[in-house]
Design an enzyme around this catalytic site. Sequence first.
Site, short mmCIF file in Angstrom:
data_model
loop_
_atom_site.label_atom_id
_atom_site.label_comp_id
_atom_site.label_asym_id
_atom_site.label_seq_id
_atom_site.Cartn_x
_atom_site.Cartn_y
_atom_site.Cartn_z
N ASP A 40 0.85 -1.15 -0.04
CA ASP A 40 0.21 -0.04 0.05
C ASP A 40 0.90 1.23 0.15
OD1 ASP A 40 -1.76 -2.07 0.39
OD2 ASP A 40 -3.02 -0.75 1.74
N LYS A 82 -6.71 3.23 -3.42
CA LYS A 82 -7.28 3.11 -2.02
C LYS A 82 -7.45 4.68 -1.68
CE LYS A 82 -5.45 2.21 2.65
NZ LYS A 82 -4.24 1.29 3.14
N LYS A 84 -10.05 0.34 -2.56
CA LYS A 84 -10.06 0.06 -1.22
C LYS A 84 -10.49 1.52 -0.49
CE LYS A 84 -6.89 -1.38 2.56
NZ LYS A 84 -5.52 -1.92 2.92
#
Length: 258
Positions: free
Chosen positions: A103, A167, A199
């Site tokens: 991430d 995300k 996400k």
Amino acid sequence: MSTKAEIALARRAIALLDLTELGDNASAADVAKLCARAKGAAGIPAVAAVCVWPRHVPVAKAALEGTGIRIATVVNFPSGEETLAEVLAMLQGALEAGADEIDLVLPWRAFLAGDEETAAAMISGVKAALPADRRLKVILESGSYPDAASIRRAADLAIRCGAHFIKTSTGKAGTGASLDAARAMLGAILAVPRSVGLKPSGGIRSFADAAAYLALADDMMGPGWTAPETFRFGASGLHDALMAVIAGASSPISNKAY
């Protein structure tokens, strides 16, 4: 008491969860407890992944060996202001320790200042360093953007540079996730021919929150689109809220928190 539909939705959401421990003072013992929760139990699905600091990847790897639960970690986190060299050094250590998913925080301040080249170089550099079987999630930090149009531009950039997921947030800055941000990001995903996941992360704590994001995804992407390969929730407290619904402990839809 929870209805059958609510319990089914809670189980669906748990299976899409990146169960997260990114507290500033998180310990190895905290991560071990997280991994025990991640595995599920009778009638409780396992989560899709756990997300931990790079220093805790070995702990998670040992605890989750053979379970199929993926291990995610964070780089350029949470500031988004490290150099590419610094990020790649952290990335290499995380990959060697067993991280399955990365991430990465977009250099969002540079992006918003008009420096898209720096943002693109960061994403492309990390993507190039990843083995083919590892996933890259790019964190936009959407709560710090002035409008949906700028979120969409950042999402387009991340996808163009090879992100497997986009995300919303780190949970450490701005206002966290929002349905408006998720809507803009899903629009970017719809505009490309390849599979890209979403996400939502940052402030998603209640069953009502989870239900709202899943309803948005179902409406925009079609029923059946949400799966661990295309949709994750990034959260810690959400797991407890979903477990309470499965246990029948509340009437959750009436307690909206979004």
